[in-house]
Design an enzyme around this catalytic site. Structure first.
Site, PDB file in Angstrom:
ATOM      1  N   THR A   1       0.840  -1.120  -0.033  1.00 43.48           N
ATOM      2  CA  THR A   1      -0.109  -0.051  -0.071  1.00 43.48           C
ATOM      3  C   THR A   1       0.883   1.306   0.005  1.00 43.48           C
ATOM      4  OG1 THR A   1      -1.881   1.121   1.096  1.00 43.48           O
ATOM      5  CG2 THR A   1      -0.191  -0.202   2.643  1.00 43.48           C
ATOM      6  N   GLU A   2       0.746   2.182  -0.734  1.00 44.81           N
ATOM      7  CA  GLU A   2       1.606   3.286  -1.136  1.00 44.81           C
ATOM      8  C   GLU A   2       1.987   4.093   0.117  1.00 44.81           C
ATOM      9  OE1 GLU A   2      -1.396   2.814  -2.984  1.00 44.81           O
ATOM     10  OE2 GLU A   2      -2.172   4.463  -3.706  1.00 44.81           O
ATOM     11  N   ASN A   3       0.936   4.133   0.932  1.00 42.45           N
ATOM     12  CA  ASN A   3       1.125   5.047   2.144  1.00 42.45           C
ATOM     13  C   ASN A   3       2.225   4.318   3.059  1.00 42.45           C
ATOM     14  OD1 ASN A   3      -1.289   3.287   2.378  1.00 42.45           O
ATOM     15  ND2 ASN A   3      -1.432   4.114   4.487  1.00 42.45           N
TER      16      ASN A   3
END
Lengths: 236, 231
Positions: B66-68
């Site tokens: 997940t890009e966060n």
């Protein structure tokens, strides 16, 4: 002796000036330094350029800073989220400027700014409106656009743990933009849940080295933005 | 109809009832899940793509990014285990698997931009027969533009899958010769999973890989604004 500890959030943000560029950590509420933002609202600096992934939600934290008329321009990747009305209303009314940046480009612009790299090339946004007006160049047969590094006068971030020298650790995905913003700002201001003596954090697990941190204030139990939003709280 | 292995969770019964033929949202997610190989590093977009993780066949180990800032994202936690600082890109609470890693945003997008992520599954407003994707803006004057990580993902991830209804709610084609909405990326989409068909993007255009039960080629062609290639 190095002492970065400040007594209160108000003291930590006291010299943020009108027209300053301020990076604010967080991805939504995760990692958002809400007590520092509220101190900045009390302090009242105006015409700020704020760099954050989003624009806050409800009427607390970043949304409250915007609602209080202190932000002239937002640089972000996703300005509308659940419970976010303050920015969209002002934007539609033409009362706030927006620079929309793809999320990874935003992160890399901040990292580059902090690393002394004025510009770089990426394939992200090629062929889209966000590449309009930017310098294009072909590398390895593929078109890329030039993006500029971002710096700030101040960064406001949140950590789980900070030691006297400013070494930081974070909590899970609350890390997000904080380490790179700490590198890219002239003055990095940290609200930490726990303040410890130098040596209490194993050097092997320091995430942000203290050289990137200027001021630390302890906020043992930070407010949870979504709870404030659900309760209908407005700041101030 | 094939019956893929389902790992958990019942299907969306409300939607199932409305569906007269073609694939439901759950079945579209199942179809995409079949094409995710063992050992893949995968990023799932918000919406139907999130469902894909439920349907990856047993025996395949897939690591979700997940890009966060998390590699090794696990399922939604029980209420007691929710930590509002452990969320996904849709800002919903998630868990971390044994062996997960946290990292900052520049490292996260280095994984994307540096071609380390194998597959990204995204939603779409429009896809062109050249593989152009439009999924962030209709270009409407009063809209608040928001792009998030979509442009970085399509430019950097090795393989892009799209899951989308074949047409809009108004019946307009979403698969076109050229996108009319502002692009997210050019020539980036590999495969499309709609309620009517699985479609491969080739140099010659859209090629049907599989039709949903009860759907024939002409039916799909009528709902597509460019010529389809028969399987």
């Amino acid at each position: 002796m190095i002492n970065k500890l400040m007594a209160t959030p108000a003291q930590a943000v006291a010299d943020i000036f009108d027209g300053a560029t301020v990076m604010i950590g967080g991805f939504g509420e995760s990692g958002s330094p809400i007590e520092l933002i509220h101190a900045l609202i009390d302090q009242g600096a105006k015409n700020l350029t704020v760099i954050n992934n989003n624009t806050g939600s409800g009427h607390v934290g970043l949304a409250a800073l915007i609602e209080n008329g202190q932000v002239g321009k937002m640089i972000c990747s996703f300005p509308r989220t659940a419970n976010s009305t303050v920015f969209p209303d002002l934007y539609r009314a033409g009362k706030i400027e927006l620079e929309l940046v793809p999320q990874g480009t935003l992160a890399e612009r901040i990292r580059a700014g902090g690393a002394g790299i004025p510009a770089f090339y990426t394939a992200t946004s090629v062929g889209t409106p966000l590449a309009d007006g930017k310098k294009h160049e072909i590398f390895d047969g593929r078109e890329h656009v030039q993006e500029l590094g971002l710096k700030a006068d101040f960064a406001l971030i949140k950590s789980l743990q900070a030691d006297r020298l400013g070494n930081l650790r974070y909590n899970k995905t609350a890390r997000n933009f904080a380490p790179i913003m700490a590198m890219a700002a002239n003055y990095t201001i940290v609200q930490t849940q726990e303040y410890v003596e130098a040596g209490a954090i194993d050097p092997e697990i320091v995430v942000t080295p203290g050289i990137f941190v200027d001021r630390i204030v302890t906020v043992k139990q930070p407010a949870q933005e979504s709870k404030l939003v659900a309760a209908g709280v407005s700041y101030p | 109809m094939s019956s893929p292995v389902t790992n958990s969770k019942p299907t969306d019964s409300k939607h199932e009832q409305k569906q007269t033929f073609g694939w439901s949202r759950e079945q579209m997610a199942q179809k995409a899940a079949q094409d995710i190989p063992d050992g893949a590093y995968v990023n799932l977009g918000i919406g139907i793509p999130e469902k894909v993780a439920r349907y990856v066949p047993k025996g395949r180990e897939v690591i979700y990014h997940t890009e966060n800032g998390l590699l090794g994202m696990g399922p939604t936690p029980d209420d007691d285990d929710i930590d509002f600082e452990l969320i996904n890109a849709g800002k919903k609470p998630v868990s971390a698997i044994a062996g997960a890693a946290y990292f900052h945003h520049a490292d996260s997008f280095a994984m994307i931009r540096g071609k380390h992520i194998d597959i990204c599954v995204l939603g779409a407003m429009q896809v062109s027969q050249k593989g152009d994707l439009a999924n962030w803006s209709t270009g409407a004057v009063d809209a608040i533009p928001a792009v998030g990580g979509a442009m970085d993902l399509v430019a950097g991830v090795k393989t892009i899958f799209v899951i989308t209804q074949h047409t809009t709610k108004q019946g307009d084609a979403k698969l076109l010769e050229n996108c009319s909405y502002p692009l997210t990326g050019q020539g980036v989409v590999s495969r499309i999973y709609t309620d009517l068909a699985v479609i491969k993007v080739t140099q010659r255009g859209f090629e049907i890989v599989e039709l949903a039960p009860g759907v024939d080629f002409d039916y799909v062609q009528q709902r597509t604004a460019c010529e389809l290639i028969r399987p």
